[in-house]
Structure formats: C-alpha cells, structure tokens
Design a protein around this motif. Structure first.
Motif, mmCIF file in Angstrom:
data_model
loop_
_atom_site.group_PDB
_atom_site.id
_atom_site.type_symbol
_atom_site.label_atom_id
_atom_site.label_comp_id
_atom_site.label_asym_id
_atom_site.label_seq_id
_atom_site.Cartn_x
_atom_site.Cartn_y
_atom_site.Cartn_z
ATOM 1 N N LEU A 173 0.830 -1.200 0.000
ATOM 2 C CA LEU A 173 0.000 0.000 0.000
ATOM 3 C C LEU A 173 0.869 1.257 0.000
ATOM 4 N N TYR A 174 1.916 1.252 0.822
ATOM 5 C CA TYR A 174 2.767 2.441 0.923
ATOM 6 C C TYR A 174 3.545 2.693 -0.365
ATOM 7 N N TRP A 175 4.249 1.677 -0.864
ATOM 8 C CA TRP A 175 5.127 1.901 -2.005
ATOM 9 C C TRP A 175 4.359 2.202 -3.289
ATOM 10 N N MET A 176 3.105 1.778 -3.369
ATOM 11 C CA MET A 176 2.292 2.075 -4.550
ATOM 12 C C MET A 176 1.498 3.363 -4.400
ATOM 13 N N SER A 177 1.530 3.958 -3.222
ATOM 14 C CA SER A 177 0.759 5.177 -2.989
ATOM 15 C C SER A 177 1.532 6.399 -3.457
ATOM 16 N N GLY A 178 0.839 7.524 -3.521
ATOM 17 C CA GLY A 178 1.488 8.778 -3.865
ATOM 18 C C GLY A 178 2.298 9.353 -2.726
ATOM 19 N N GLU A 179 2.201 8.749 -1.548
ATOM 20 C CA GLU A 179 2.907 9.260 -0.377
ATOM 21 C C GLU A 179 4.386 8.885 -0.382
ATOM 22 N N ALA A 180 4.729 7.782 -0.996
ATOM 23 C CA ALA A 180 6.135 7.378 -1.052
ATOM 24 C C ALA A 180 6.938 8.394 -1.858
#
Length: 314
Positions: A173-180
């Motif tokens: 979820l994190y690495w595919m999100s725009g937040e990474a």
C-alpha cells in the motif's frame, strides 16, 4: 456505511460474497490485487446516496468468495462470467461497471464480451488492453524486460513472498501510494524498487482501519488464489488475441488514474491514446499526488468523478 446487505450466492458453481446498498440503476464494483470489496466502501456509499444500486463483491479467490486452486480458472472468461451471474441473481438486465486494477481489466473485458449487459465502464488505474497481435507481456518479453514485476508475481515463489500479510499489505500500500517519495516509489520495471520492501509506515492517506482489515483477511486466506490472476494472463490473451482482435469499447466510458501511480509506466495512458480504443470515452482524470489507490487515497475526488459520470448516463 448504512443499509448494507450481504449475500453468498451461487454464481454457476462458484460461491461469491456480494454486498449491496441503495436502489436505482445498478453500478457493480470490481476490485483488484490485493484487496476485497471493502476497498469500494466509500464509493459505494456515495453512489447509493446519488440514487444508484451499488453492488460490490469479493472477486473469486478473495475474502469470503470461493478460491479455486487452478490458475486457468482466473481468466476474464471466468471472471466476466461471475459478473454476469451476479446480474442474473439480482434480475438486473444491464449495469454500469466500475473496476480497479485487475477489476478494471474485468470491467473492460465484460464490456467487450457482453455489450448487451454492460452499458458503461468507469475504469481505474488499468486501461483497456485491446486484443490482437502479441500481448503486452509478450511484447515485454521480446524487449527483454525480464524484470517486469508481473513475471515475478506469476511464479510459485510469489505465494511465499507475499504470505506475511502483516508486512506485505502495508508495504505494498505504501510503495504504490502517492505518499512514497518519487525516487523510491514502486517501479514495475525496477526490482530494487519492488512492492515488498520494508516500508516506514502505511500511507497516512489510507484509513488505518482499512489496512488492519486487509491484514486480517489475507492472513486468513493467503495469496495463492489472488496471484492466480497474474498466472492467467497468458492463457487469456492466447484466446482473446484471436477471438476479439481489434475490438473497441463503444459504450460510454471514463478513465481515472493517480498521476503518481507507477503502473502508468506500463502503458502511459492519456486521453488521446485511449480514444481510438474507447470511442465512447467521456472523460480522463489523473489525480495529482495520488498513486495506485485513488478510491482510498483521494476518496472524495474519486467519488465526485464517479458520481458525475454515472449521473451523465441518465
């Protein structure tokens, strides 16, 4: 969420967990990897509030639905059949489909195969892949792109790599999100920027309760059946490239993606590039700062685009 009704239906030999809410024209939601119907909870509420019959389900292999072990049972020929079986169960003549990731592939292919039942498509993150000629995977193989992430997802070893849901769910979820950070974000062609690296945290743009629910579900079900969707790609195109070569989606359609989604590197979708294969395309949106999970990362903006589209069909 209010007024949800859960069903476990027999969809021509496979048991599917289906959730519905609201009344009006039918809008059916198809999820992708690795999630369940819960990823649509916010969008279902918005759609039901707008006067539609929102229906989501655990795709075969996920959640409370049956999970056949054979990868050949996960092509769009079977999964589109699941969608039509759900419509038949509820005596729905025609429906609008909303699909994300593999669910988008199912939605586009359902519109291609059953235009009599599917009146419009709202596709998310994955554009329509027009059959004909070498498949996109065969094109990548010919180009020597052996590190493309799907090839690893197709291996038997992928089951073990994903098995620890308490790690794999928040990490992906994190690495595919725009937040990474952009320089570290998932790259589908770079094995050093893979999905299962230790992540600093789950993305703050995604509800922690959702993350906890996905960890709980996949700790129970495992990942073998969900990964079968990758293993079924070649089998589908081996037939579709002959049977449906050159087909286009003529129904009204809309494409939405996150501008920061690493998956955009695979096809680089734009409104101009999609229009020849989606002659009914009514809109294209790339949400700034959003990654692969727009319905989770930017739920309000996602819902606004979806509701505007389905209302335009009346």
């Amino acid at each position: 969420m209010t007024n949800l009704t859960h069903h476990h239906i027999d969809a021509r030999g496979i048991r599917l967990h289906v959730v519905e809410q609201g009344n009006g024209p039918a809008v059916v939601f198809c999820h992708g990897f690795p999630t369940t119907w819960v990823s649509w909870a916010h969008a279902m509420q918005a759609t039901a509030d707008a006067g539609f019959h929102a229906i989501a389900f655990d795709m075969r292999g996920y959640g409370e639905s049956d999970a056949p072990g054979d990868a050949n049972l996960y092509t769009p020929f079977q999964t589109v059949g699941d969608v039509i079986a759900i419509l038949d169960h509820f005596h729905i003549a025609q429906a609008i489909l909303v699909g994300h990731d593999f669910g988008a592939s199912i939605a586009w292919n359902a519109a291609m195969m059953r235009p009599d039942r599917i009146v419009a498509v709202f596709g998310v993150s994955v554009p329509f892949l027009q059959p004909g000629g070498p498949s996109f995977l065969d094109q990548l193989r010919a180009a020597g792109a052996d590190d493309f992430y799907m090839f690893d997802q197709m291996t038997a070893e992928a089951d073990v790599k994903w098995a620890d849901a308490a790690h794999s769910i928040p990490a992906s979820l994190y690495w595919m999100s725009g937040e990474a950070p952009a320089e570290m974000r998932w790259d589908p062609f770079d094995p050093d920027r893979h999905l299962l690296r230790p992540a600093p945290a789950a993305p703050t743009t995604i509800d922690p309760a959702y993350v906890e629910e996905m960890v709980r579900v996949f700790a129970r079900t495992g990942f073998h059946a969900p990964l079968n969707y990758y293993r079924a790609i070649d089998a589908f195109f081996a037939v579709a490239n002959r049977t449906f070569a050159g087909c286009v989606i003529r129904q009204p359609s809309f494409f939405l993606t996150g501008a920061a989604d690493g998956l955009n590197a695979v096809r680089s979708p734009t409104e101009k590039s999609l229009r020849p294969i989606l002659p009914g395309l009514r809109g294209f949106v790339a949400l700034d700062g959003v990654g692969h999970w727009p319905q989770l990362e930017a739920a309000d903006a996602f819902d606004a685009a979806l509701v505007s589209f389905v209302r335009s069909l009346g």
